[in-house]
Design a protein around this motif. Structure first.
Motif, PDB file in Angstrom:
ATOM      1  N   GLN A 185      14.291  -2.155 -15.209  1.00 52.78           N
ATOM      2  CA  GLN A 185      15.515  -2.687 -15.494  1.00 52.78           C
ATOM      3  C   GLN A 185      15.607  -4.234 -15.292  1.00 52.78           C
ATOM      4  OE1 GLN A 185      18.529  -0.993 -12.547  1.00 52.78           O
ATOM      5  NE2 GLN A 185      17.726   0.993 -12.955  1.00 52.78           N
ATOM      6  N   ALA A 186      14.896  -4.837 -14.477  1.00 55.86           N
ATOM      7  CA  ALA A 186      15.007  -6.308 -14.484  1.00 55.86           C
ATOM      8  C   ALA A 186      14.462  -7.058 -15.512  1.00 55.86           C
ATOM      9  CB  ALA A 186      14.641  -6.642 -12.967  1.00 55.86           C
ATOM     10  N   ALA A 187      13.076  -6.668 -15.904  1.00 54.61           N
ATOM     11  CA  ALA A 187      12.420  -7.198 -16.882  1.00 54.61           C
ATOM     12  C   ALA A 187      12.735  -6.931 -18.453  1.00 54.61           C
ATOM     13  CB  ALA A 187      10.893  -6.837 -16.736  1.00 54.61           C
ATOM     14  N   ARG A 188      13.468  -6.025 -18.696  1.00 55.39           N
ATOM     15  CA  ARG A 188      13.708  -5.630 -20.048  1.00 55.39           C
ATOM     16  C   ARG A 188      14.675  -6.713 -20.512  1.00 55.39           C
ATOM     17  NH1 ARG A 188      16.675   0.152 -19.544  1.00 55.39           N
ATOM     18  NH2 ARG A 188      18.273  -0.503 -18.000  1.00 55.39           N
ATOM     19  N   ARG A 189      14.547  -6.975 -21.801  1.00 56.45           N
ATOM     20  CA  ARG A 189      15.736  -8.208 -22.450  1.00 56.45           C
ATOM     21  C   ARG A 189      16.662  -7.311 -23.517  1.00 56.45           C
ATOM     22  NH1 ARG A 189      11.274 -11.271 -25.774  1.00 56.45           N
ATOM     23  NH2 ARG A 189      13.216 -12.498 -26.556  1.00 56.45           N
ATOM     24  N   PRO A 208       1.034  -1.171  -0.118  1.00 55.49           N
ATOM     25  CA  PRO A 208       0.115   0.106  -0.039  1.00 55.49           C
ATOM     26  C   PRO A 208       0.937   1.085  -0.006  1.00 55.49           C
ATOM     27  CG  PRO A 208       0.197  -0.831   2.148  1.00 55.49           C
ATOM     28  CD  PRO A 208       0.917  -1.803   1.282  1.00 55.49           C
ATOM     29  N   ASP A 209       2.059   1.035  -0.103  1.00 56.42           N
ATOM     30  CA  ASP A 209       2.979   2.053   0.066  1.00 56.42           C
ATOM     31  C   ASP A 209       3.624   2.764  -1.226  1.00 56.42           C
ATOM     32  OD1 ASP A 209       5.266   4.088   0.530  1.00 56.42           O
ATOM     33  OD2 ASP A 209       6.121   2.846   2.023  1.00 56.42           O
ATOM     34  N   VAL A 210       2.963   3.880  -1.600  1.00 52.61           N
ATOM     35  CA  VAL A 210       3.249   4.577  -2.832  1.00 52.61           C
ATOM     36  C   VAL A 210       4.816   4.600  -3.250  1.00 52.61           C
ATOM     37  CG1 VAL A 210       3.022   6.422  -4.319  1.00 52.61           C
ATOM     38  CG2 VAL A 210       0.912   5.664  -2.763  1.00 52.61           C
ATOM     39  N   ALA A 211       5.627   4.937  -2.099  1.00 53.71           N
ATOM     40  CA  ALA A 211       7.045   5.167  -2.390  1.00 53.71           C
ATOM     41  C   ALA A 211       7.872   3.757  -2.509  1.00 53.71           C
ATOM     42  CB  ALA A 211       7.691   5.848  -1.169  1.00 53.71           C
ATOM     43  N   LEU A 212       7.341   2.789  -2.094  1.00 53.50           N
ATOM     44  CA  LEU A 212       7.821   1.612  -2.274  1.00 53.50           C
ATOM     45  C   LEU A 212       7.441   0.780  -3.678  1.00 53.50           C
ATOM     46  CD1 LEU A 212       9.518  -1.008  -1.389  1.00 53.50           C
ATOM     47  CD2 LEU A 212       7.219  -1.991  -0.253  1.00 53.50           C
ATOM     48  N   ALA A 213       6.224   1.296  -3.926  1.00 56.88           N
ATOM     49  CA  ALA A 213       5.621   0.738  -5.312  1.00 56.88           C
ATOM     50  C   ALA A 213       6.440   1.441  -6.538  1.00 56.88           C
ATOM     51  CB  ALA A 213       4.297   1.066  -5.298  1.00 56.88           C
ATOM     52  N   ARG A 214       6.787   3.042  -6.053  1.00 56.62           N
ATOM     53  CA  ARG A 214       7.427   3.572  -7.214  1.00 56.62           C
ATOM     54  C   ARG A 214       8.626   2.933  -7.255  1.00 56.62           C
ATOM     55  NH1 ARG A 214       6.589   8.219  -5.033  1.00 56.62           N
ATOM     56  NH2 ARG A 214       8.405   8.530  -4.092  1.00 56.62           N
ATOM     57  N   ALA A 215       9.514   2.545  -6.571  1.00 59.61           N
ATOM     58  CA  ALA A 215      10.810   1.930  -6.310  1.00 59.61           C
ATOM     59  C   ALA A 215      10.742   0.749  -6.959  1.00 59.61           C
ATOM     60  CB  ALA A 215      11.183   1.978  -4.849  1.00 59.61           C
ATOM     61  N   ILE A 216       9.681   0.001  -6.767  1.00 57.99           N
ATOM     62  CA  ILE A 216       9.426  -1.461  -7.343  1.00 57.99           C
ATOM     63  C   ILE A 216       9.104  -1.425  -8.807  1.00 57.99           C
ATOM     64  CG2 ILE A 216       7.924  -3.402  -7.603  1.00 57.99           C
ATOM     65  CD1 ILE A 216       7.192  -3.134  -4.616  1.00 57.99           C
ATOM     66  N   THR A 217       8.557  -0.451  -9.334  1.00 57.32           N
ATOM     67  CA  THR A 217       8.213  -0.295 -10.978  1.00 57.32           C
ATOM     68  C   THR A 217       9.584   0.098 -11.405  1.00 57.32           C
ATOM     69  OG1 THR A 217       7.299   1.979 -10.405  1.00 57.32           O
ATOM     70  CG2 THR A 217       5.857   0.178 -10.505  1.00 57.32           C
ATOM     71  N   THR A 218      10.177   1.053 -10.858  1.00 54.08           N
ATOM     72  CA  THR A 218      11.622   1.402 -11.246  1.00 54.08           C
ATOM     73  C   THR A 218      12.615   0.222 -11.456  1.00 54.08           C
ATOM     74  OG1 THR A 218      11.275   3.665 -10.437  1.00 54.08           O
ATOM     75  CG2 THR A 218      13.427   3.140 -11.017  1.00 54.08           C
ATOM     76  N   GLN A 219      12.688  -0.371 -10.615  1.00 51.81           N
ATOM     77  CA  GLN A 219      13.442  -1.728 -10.610  1.00 51.81           C
ATOM     78  C   GLN A 219      12.920  -2.731 -11.720  1.00 51.81           C
ATOM     79  OE1 GLN A 219      16.500  -1.181  -8.732  1.00 51.81           O
ATOM     80  NE2 GLN A 219      17.011  -2.952 -10.015  1.00 51.81           N
ATOM     81  N   LEU A 220      11.656  -2.924 -11.592  1.00 44.02           N
ATOM     82  CA  LEU A 220      10.946  -3.606 -12.686  1.00 44.02           C
ATOM     83  C   LEU A 220      11.486  -3.427 -14.066  1.00 44.02           C
ATOM     84  CD1 LEU A 220       7.458  -4.724 -11.447  1.00 44.02           C
ATOM     85  CD2 LEU A 220       9.319  -6.360 -12.381  1.00 44.02           C
ATOM     86  N   PHE A 243       7.803  -0.540 -21.311  1.00 41.40           N
ATOM     87  CA  PHE A 243       8.113  -0.564 -19.819  1.00 41.40           C
ATOM     88  C   PHE A 243       8.165   0.808 -19.562  1.00 41.40           C
ATOM     89  CE2 PHE A 243      10.120  -5.092 -20.129  1.00 41.40           C
ATOM     90  CZ  PHE A 243       8.731  -5.917 -20.163  1.00 41.40           C
ATOM     91  N   MET A 244       8.931   1.718 -20.032  1.00 42.53           N
ATOM     92  CA  MET A 244       9.179   2.841 -19.265  1.00 42.53           C
ATOM     93  C   MET A 244       7.769   3.621 -18.979  1.00 42.53           C
ATOM     94  SD  MET A 244      12.476   2.899 -19.241  1.00 42.53           S
ATOM     95  CE  MET A 244      12.606   4.724 -18.667  1.00 42.53           C
TER      96      MET A 244
END
Length: 473
Positions: A138-142, A124-136, A167-168
């Motif tokens: 990087q991690a998911a792109r091929r 439910p934490d917006v700051a953590l969710a923003r960090a997760i999507t930023t990292q996703l 993804f961006m």
């Protein structure tokens, strides 16, 4: 002897593998990493510099574990802790912790995806969710496919690039609302359902434990005689090593030949005149030379023979003059020879004393043998007795040193090349170590290891040629 040689040749591959393993582990566990300054400056310069450092690590496999990969075993709670540290979501996070967490997230890469998608749907934490999507992103792109021989590579790369660009748009702005977080989470969940098989590791863990590592990637290249690219100039290591050989061979080959040509006659002469004043004087002189470090001798030569005090007979360094390209072939040879006088002299003095003592020690025992006295009793000339009978069997200690001769010829003298600024293998290795150029260091050391193994084999086989009493049956 043939059977012995074949056995030794069969031992070379496993021995070489173990040597390369030790070198690789020591290099990669040593303090400091290639491109570390880019990381530090990236902390000041921002996201773009940090992204360049991440791409740099991917290109040279520096984002992978050294020997064993256990990143597939990361838990969701561990990933959440890394995110909180990397994005400073905890008030007490220190700079060192943040940099370490950022490196861990970058290096872990695709192993994070399943945990990140799961965390995004829970938080439910917006700051953590923003960090997760930023990292996703990087991690998911091929990565793009670089196989120029694959006719479908261009079409495939277009698809990959389009997906990476999309993804961006799946990240969250600083002012994101709960509704935007939910919408973005749904997007990632839908993408995950279509692509989850690419990020599941059940049944692959044993293979990934060994294959997704720096050592495996490096050895995959070595088996194709490819030592990779330099992390400094992005040039292939092997052609660079070959281009440096002429400098090191010119120096070391001449020095070694000169040392042997002088040392062996001196050793024989000293052994024949054992315990005389001449032998004592020679021994003292050679031990004094042996006690002088090579760097000291080289520095003294530079000081007294190149700077004009007392004389300036020789160049202060380099392999040839700056205008050598405009010289004729004969002039260029003279110029190179004049530049090499001091380096060869400094290099030869150190090995001369040791070689002559080995030759003397080997011959002292032989000239007391019964067959030497018998030859003298038969009236054989003393010169023939020493050279033909004694010297041949007394050279076993000298032959032992052949094991180290081959790698020295190729790897050069690090100290001499650094002092006299000769652009050979020694200076190349010195610069590579200082700048953490792992591929260059591994290339030079592994070549030296192979030559050492073959040198020891040649040394052993030469025993039988020098002394017929020695057999390997």
């Amino acid at each position: 002897m043939l059977a012995y040689a074949l056995k030794r040749l069969l031992m070379i591959p496993p021995t070489f593998f173990m040597v390369s393993l030790v070198i690789f582990v020591v290099l990669n566990l040593a303090p400091g990493r290639p491109g570390e300054q880019a990381q530090l400056s990236g902390e000041k310069a921002g996201t773009q510099q940090r992204e360049s450092y991440r791409i740099f690590k991917e290109q040279f496999n520096l984002d992978k574990p050294v020997l064993f990969n256990t990143r597939f075993a990361l838990t969701e709670s561990e990933v959440k802790t890394l995110l909180e540290n990397a994005y400073a979501l905890r008030p007490a996070t220190k700079t060192a912790q943040r940099l370490h967490a950022q490196n861990e997230l970058e290096d872990t890469g695709t192993y994070l995806v399943r945990h990140l998608v799961s965390l995004l749907g829970q938080t439910p934490d917006v700051a953590l969710a923003r960090a997760i999507t930023t990292q996703l992103v990087q991690a998911a792109r091929r990565p793009l496919r670089l196989d120029a021989h694959d006719p479908n590579a261009t079409v495939t790369n277009r698809t990959i690039a389009a997906q990476n660009a999309e993804f961006m748009n799946w990240t969250l702005p600083d002012s994101a609302t709960d509704a935007e977080v939910h919408t973005t989470a749904v997007r990632w969940q839908n993408w995950w359902q279509r692509n989850h098989e690419d990020f599941e590791y059940e049944g692959k863990k044993l293979r990934l434990l060994f294959s997704d590592t720096r050592f495996y990637k490096y050895w995959s290249n070595v088996l194709h005689f490819d030592f990779g690219q330099s992390t400094l100039d992005r040039r292939p290591v092997m052609p660079t090593i070959v281009s440096k050989l002429r400098y090191s061979l010119s120096l070391t080959l001449l020095s070694v030949l000169l040392a042997y040509l002088i040392a062996i006659p001196l050793g024989v002469w000293s052994a024949v005149r054992q315990n005389t004043r001449a032998d004592t004087a020679m021994t003292v002189t050679l031990f004094v030379l042996y006690s002088l470090p090579t760097f000291f001798v080289g520095t003294v030569f530079l000081r007294f023979f190149t700077e004009g005090d007392p004389v300036a007979w020789f160049p202060a360094g380099d392999f040839e003059s700056y205008d050598a390209d405009r010289m004729t072939t004969l002039q260029r040879l003279r110029d190179v020879a004049w530049h090499l006088v001091l380096p060869i002299a400094a290099y030869t003095l150190g090995s001369l004393a040791a070689l002559s003592r080995y030759a003397r020690t080997g011959l002292v025992d032989v000239i007391r043998a019964d067959y030497i006295r018998t030859a003298r009793a038969k009236g054989v000339h003393e010169f023939v007795v020493i050279v033909k009978h004694a010297a041949r069997n007394g050279m076993i200690p000298i032959l032992t040193l052949l094991g180290s001769l081959l790698p020295v010829l190729v790897s050069g003298s690090v100290i001499i090349e650094v002092i006299f600024n000769i652009p050979g293998m020694g200076l190349y290795l010195y610069d590579a170590i200082n700048l953490r150029d792992y591929n260059a260091v591994m290339g030079v050391l592994m070549m030296a290891s192979v030559l050492t193994l073959f040198g020891i084999l040649l040394s052993d086989l030469s025993y039988a040629l020098a002394d017929p009493r020695i057999t390997f049956d």
